[in-house]
Enzyme design. Structure first.
Site, short mmCIF file in Angstrom:
data_model
loop_
_atom_site.label_atom_id
_atom_site.label_comp_id
_atom_site.label_asym_id
_atom_site.label_seq_id
_atom_site.Cartn_x
_atom_site.Cartn_y
_atom_site.Cartn_z
N LYS A 127 7.68 -4.70 1.46
CA LYS A 127 6.94 -4.20 2.61
C LYS A 127 6.03 -3.05 2.22
CE LYS A 127 7.17 -5.49 6.23
NZ LYS A 127 6.35 -6.58 6.84
N ARG A 186 15.39 -6.91 1.80
CA ARG A 186 14.89 -7.64 0.63
C ARG A 186 14.58 -6.68 -0.52
NH1 ARG A 186 10.12 -10.66 3.78
NH2 ARG A 186 10.20 -8.64 4.87
N ASP A 227 3.17 -8.29 12.79
CA ASP A 227 2.78 -7.39 11.70
C ASP A 227 1.28 -7.46 11.42
OD1 ASP A 227 2.80 -9.89 10.57
OD2 ASP A 227 4.31 -9.45 9.05
N TYR A 229 3.37 -6.71 0.44
CA TYR A 229 2.74 -6.99 1.73
C TYR A 229 2.22 -5.66 2.28
CZ TYR A 229 4.98 -11.62 1.88
OH TYR A 229 5.39 -12.90 1.61
N GLU A 276 -0.50 -10.85 1.32
CA GLU A 276 -0.93 -11.72 2.42
C GLU A 276 -2.38 -12.18 2.31
OE1 GLU A 276 -1.68 -7.48 3.89
OE2 GLU A 276 -0.11 -8.52 2.77
N HIS A 299 -0.57 -5.65 5.21
CA HIS A 299 -1.00 -5.85 6.60
C HIS A 299 -1.78 -4.63 7.10
CE1 HIS A 299 1.29 -9.55 6.81
NE2 HIS A 299 2.35 -8.92 6.37
#
Length: 370
Positions: free
Chosen positions: A75, A15, A270, A94, A118, A96
């Site tokens: 990411k 992506r 994740d 993101y 998130e 995490h």
């Protein structure tokens, strides 16, 4: 504002943080956008399309980080990117953090401003930047689970929907949120017998109303989970606690209750995973076997369908990215509580409670830095 779109370098992450259409919107507000060469290639977007939209193409990831005030990614940065991040640089992606202590410490040490997709949260507690990827991941969980139920993949050799005269597979979905709902709908559409579990009776009532007859709802608890996993052919872990580690609903000793060839797909991996034996895998090596149970634990499942995923993600993130670019992160967060909840790390401090609790680190209220 100067915005950088680097090429994702995490294993098999295809992506990209912004589409050419997103670049064009940024240009309408006179922001300067730099895109690393070939950043969008795997998602189906060429450098020429980005240039036509108004972006400047840069050759290297180093240049992209060096020039940008705000980095828009998909990411979390990986170790080779840590030293490229500048003090006070805004990273919108993101993260995490609750599943990676090294990443948490690295971002604190770099002095970055980390706004995590998130944990951006609406008043109704929905997570608008998780929704599109959760929808993709929920549907993919069934698509991949069905494949790994095949005998050559070490599964039971069961066709998910069965055929006339032969019963379909039994699918257990743990969690009735976005991922779980999409997984249950997909599995039901393929003809499987589906059980979906959640701890919220209100949520189960809603699911019972909207799901087809081959989906039944059951309250999630230790006893019911132990009973259900013994019958299931495919188990989807779809539990999320925003910004914190997912709880272990299936422990190592519970694997012995499952039949050999059962497939588990942990979409929560994740965030630490809700199945104790799950550890992050990649699209390159997506599965492993423990006690004859096939584990599929790819941490970036939507990366396998990057065209769909990138369009869906930009649709959701662009309005927030524009606010950050137009106002600066402090003013944008002061004026928008949804964005404020997205702040996880800033000024070397953890400002999101779930992250601090995950690693036993000091926490400060986000208002003290705004």
């Amino acid at each position: 504002m100067t915005i950088g779109i680097p090429k994702e370098i995490k294993n098999n992450e295809n992506r990209v943080g912004l589409t050419p259409a997103g670049v064009a919107e940024m240009k309408k507000y006179n922001h300067v956008v730099y895109v690393q060469t070939n950043a969008g290639e795997s998602s189906g977007f060429s450098d020429a399309e980005y240039e036509e939209a108004g972006a400047t193409i840069l050759v290297s990831i180093e240049e992209t980080y060096a020039i940008a005030e705000m980095i828009i990614k998909v990411k979390e940065p990986i170790e080779s990117e840590y030293n490229l991040i500048k003090k006070d640089q805004l990273l919108f992606t993101y993260f995490h953090f609750a599943s990676s202590e090294p990443l948490t410490h690295a971002m604190m040490e770099r002095g970055a401003v980390c706004l995590a997709y998130e944990t951006v949260e609406k008043l109704d507690r929905s997570l608008p930047l998780l929704v599109p990827m959760s929808e993709v991941a929920g549907r993919m969980a069934i698509q991949q689970g069905a494949k790994y139920l095949e005998k050559p993949q070490k599964g039971k050799g069961i066709l998910l929907g069965g055929v006339p005269g032969v019963p379909p597979a039994k699918v257990l979905v743990l969690g009735g949120g976005i991922v779980g709902t999409q997984a249950a709908k997909m599995a039901a559409g393929l003809g499987a017998r589906v059980v979906i579990m959640d701890v919220s009776l209100q949520r189960l009532r809603h699911l019972s109303d909207i799901m087809p007859p081959n989906v039944i709802t059951i309250m999630s608890n230790y006893y019911n989970i132990r009973e259900a996993i013994a019958e299931a052919d495919l188990i989807v872990g779809a539990v999320l606690i925003p910004g914190a580690k997912a709880p272990n609903l299936i422990t190592r000793d519970m694997l012995k209750l499952m039949r050999p060839g059962t497939v588990v797909v942990d979409v929560a991996v994740d965030q630490g995973g809700c199945i104790e034996t799950c550890k992050p895998t990649t699209h390159e090596n997506p599965t492993y076997i423990i006690d004859d149970i096939v584990h599929y634990c790819v941490a970036n499942m939507p990366g396998a369908v990057p065209y769909t995923s990138t369009l869906a993600l930009t649709n959701a993130t662009l309005p927030y990215a524009l606010q950050l670019a137009n106002k600066g992160w402090k003013k944008a967060c002061l004026e928008n509580d949804e964005l404020k909840k997205g702040l996880n790390v800033a000024n070397g401090k953890i400002v999101y409670k779930g992250v601090a609790e995950a690693w036993g680190l000091p926490f400060i209220e986000v208002n003290t830095i705004l």
